[in-house]
Scaffold this active site. Structure first.
Site, PDB file in Angstrom:
ATOM      1  N   SER A   1       0.805  -1.224   0.000  1.00  0.00           N
ATOM      2  CA  SER A   1       0.000   0.000   0.000  1.00  0.00           C
ATOM      3  C   SER A   1       0.835   1.271   0.000  1.00  0.00           C
ATOM      4  O   SER A   1       0.378   2.315  -0.460  1.00  0.00           O
ATOM      5  CB  SER A   1      -0.932   0.007   1.217  1.00  0.00           C
ATOM      6  OG  SER A   1      -0.188  -0.153   2.420  1.00  0.00           O
TER       7      SER A   1
ATOM      8  N   GLY B   1      -1.982  -4.234   0.927  1.00  0.00           N
ATOM      9  CA  GLY B   1      -2.218  -5.411   1.749  1.00  0.00           C
ATOM     10  C   GLY B   1      -1.356  -6.598   1.419  1.00  0.00           C
ATOM     11  O   GLY B   1      -1.356  -7.591   2.154  1.00  0.00           O
TER      12      GLY B   1
ATOM     13  N   ASN C   1       3.684  -5.598   5.575  1.00  0.00           N
ATOM     14  CA  ASN C   1       2.471  -6.235   6.086  1.00  0.00           C
ATOM     15  C   ASN C   1       2.784  -7.509   6.854  1.00  0.00           C
ATOM     16  O   ASN C   1       2.072  -7.859   7.807  1.00  0.00           O
ATOM     17  CB  ASN C   1       1.514  -6.538   4.927  1.00  0.00           C
ATOM     18  CG  ASN C   1       0.867  -5.279   4.385  1.00  0.00           C
ATOM     19  OD1 ASN C   1       0.309  -4.474   5.124  1.00  0.00           O
ATOM     20  ND2 ASN C   1       0.953  -5.076   3.080  1.00  0.00           N
TER      21      ASN C   1
ATOM     22  N   ASP D   1      -4.809   7.236   9.561  1.00  0.00           N
ATOM     23  CA  ASP D   1      -4.421   5.978  10.203  1.00  0.00           C
ATOM     24  C   ASP D   1      -3.003   6.030  10.764  1.00  0.00           C
ATOM     25  O   ASP D   1      -2.580   5.139  11.501  1.00  0.00           O
ATOM     26  CB  ASP D   1      -4.566   4.798   9.240  1.00  0.00           C
ATOM     27  CG  ASP D   1      -3.708   4.933   7.985  1.00  0.00           C
ATOM     28  OD1 ASP D   1      -2.824   5.809   7.942  1.00  0.00           O
ATOM     29  OD2 ASP D   1      -3.932   4.167   7.028  1.00  0.00           O
TER      30      ASP D   1
ATOM     31  N   HIS E   1      -0.134   5.435   6.452  1.00  0.00           N
ATOM     32  CA  HIS E   1       0.008   5.657   5.011  1.00  0.00           C
ATOM     33  C   HIS E   1       0.197   7.134   4.671  1.00  0.00           C
ATOM     34  O   HIS E   1      -0.444   7.998   5.274  1.00  0.00           O
ATOM     35  CB  HIS E   1      -1.226   5.124   4.276  1.00  0.00           C
ATOM     36  CG  HIS E   1      -1.413   3.653   4.422  1.00  0.00           C
ATOM     37  ND1 HIS E   1      -2.240   3.112   5.389  1.00  0.00           N
ATOM     38  CD2 HIS E   1      -0.891   2.609   3.732  1.00  0.00           C
ATOM     39  CE1 HIS E   1      -2.217   1.793   5.295  1.00  0.00           C
ATOM     40  NE2 HIS E   1      -1.397   1.469   4.298  1.00  0.00           N
TER      41      HIS E   1
END
Length: 207
Positions: A37, A71, A100, A181, A184
């Site tokens: 991502s 992801g 991840n 979040d 990112h």
């Protein structure tokens, strides 16, 4: 008189070979980004993500192909890799996977094993692997984060391949560049990342 049919018959294989060589050379002039991502452009259009901006900045010299998927783990990137290598025939592959895996607490040995297979597949396709350093947030514990971050220089040394700095280390300190979040980068950060990656990657891929 010259028999043009005979001339064409004898020269056709040579012309075909020339066309194939030109096609291979054109296809090889490609940098493929294999990431997650952080490179895919999470919650933004693909055209706003830094690989697309880098492609525009370089005017496709070389062409930048963004094969990142939000992801993706190292194992998932590995599973997609053979088809991507066949489709794009890149000359260089920037590997930005593993984040991840770390966020999910996978063992460093398992992460390193999958990244090793990615590198092996890239080299087997006669492409040059470039490995990006990935780091985890400090709240994952010092012991685990140090073991995780150590994967990347170890692999770079083992395979004698370039280790590209983690661009997020210069983005995290600027809240205005981060999504809510806290993980990112947002669209405002993408031009900075593209310029930073251009500086880091140009000596590795520019001929």
């Amino acid at each position: 008189m010259m028999n043009f049919n005979n001339v064409f018959r004898w020269h056709y294989p040579f012309l075909l070979l020339c066309l194939l060589l030109v096609s291979r050379l054109a296809a090889a002039d490609t940098l493929m980004i294999l990431g997650d991502s952080l490179s895919a452009g999470y919650r933004m259009s693909a055209s706003a993500a830094w690989p697309s901006l880098l492609n525009k900045q370089w005017q496709q010299q070389p062409r930048v192909v963004n094969a990142s998927i939000s992801g993706d783990t190292a194992a998932q990137g590995l599973a997609r890799l053979p088809a991507l290598l066949k489709q794009h025939q890149p000359q260089w592959v920037l590997i930005g996977l593993g984040g991840n895996d770390g966020l999910r607490g996978f063992t460093p040995d398992a992460i390193a094993q999958n990244l090793r297979k990615v590198i092996d597949d890239v080299k087997a396709a006669n492409a040059k692997p470039l490995l990006m350093q990935i780091r985890l947030p400090a709240n994952y514990g010092r012991r685990y984060t140090e073991a995780f971050s150590g994967i990347y220089p170890d692999l770079a040394q083992q395979y004698d391949i370039p280790l590209v700095p983690f661009f997020m280390e210069q983005v995290y300190p600027k809240p205005e560049w981060m999504q809510q979040d806290g993980i990112h980068p947002n669209p405002d950060a993408q031009p900075f990342i593209a310029n930073l990656m251009a500086k880091e990657l140009a000596p590795l891929v520019k001929q």
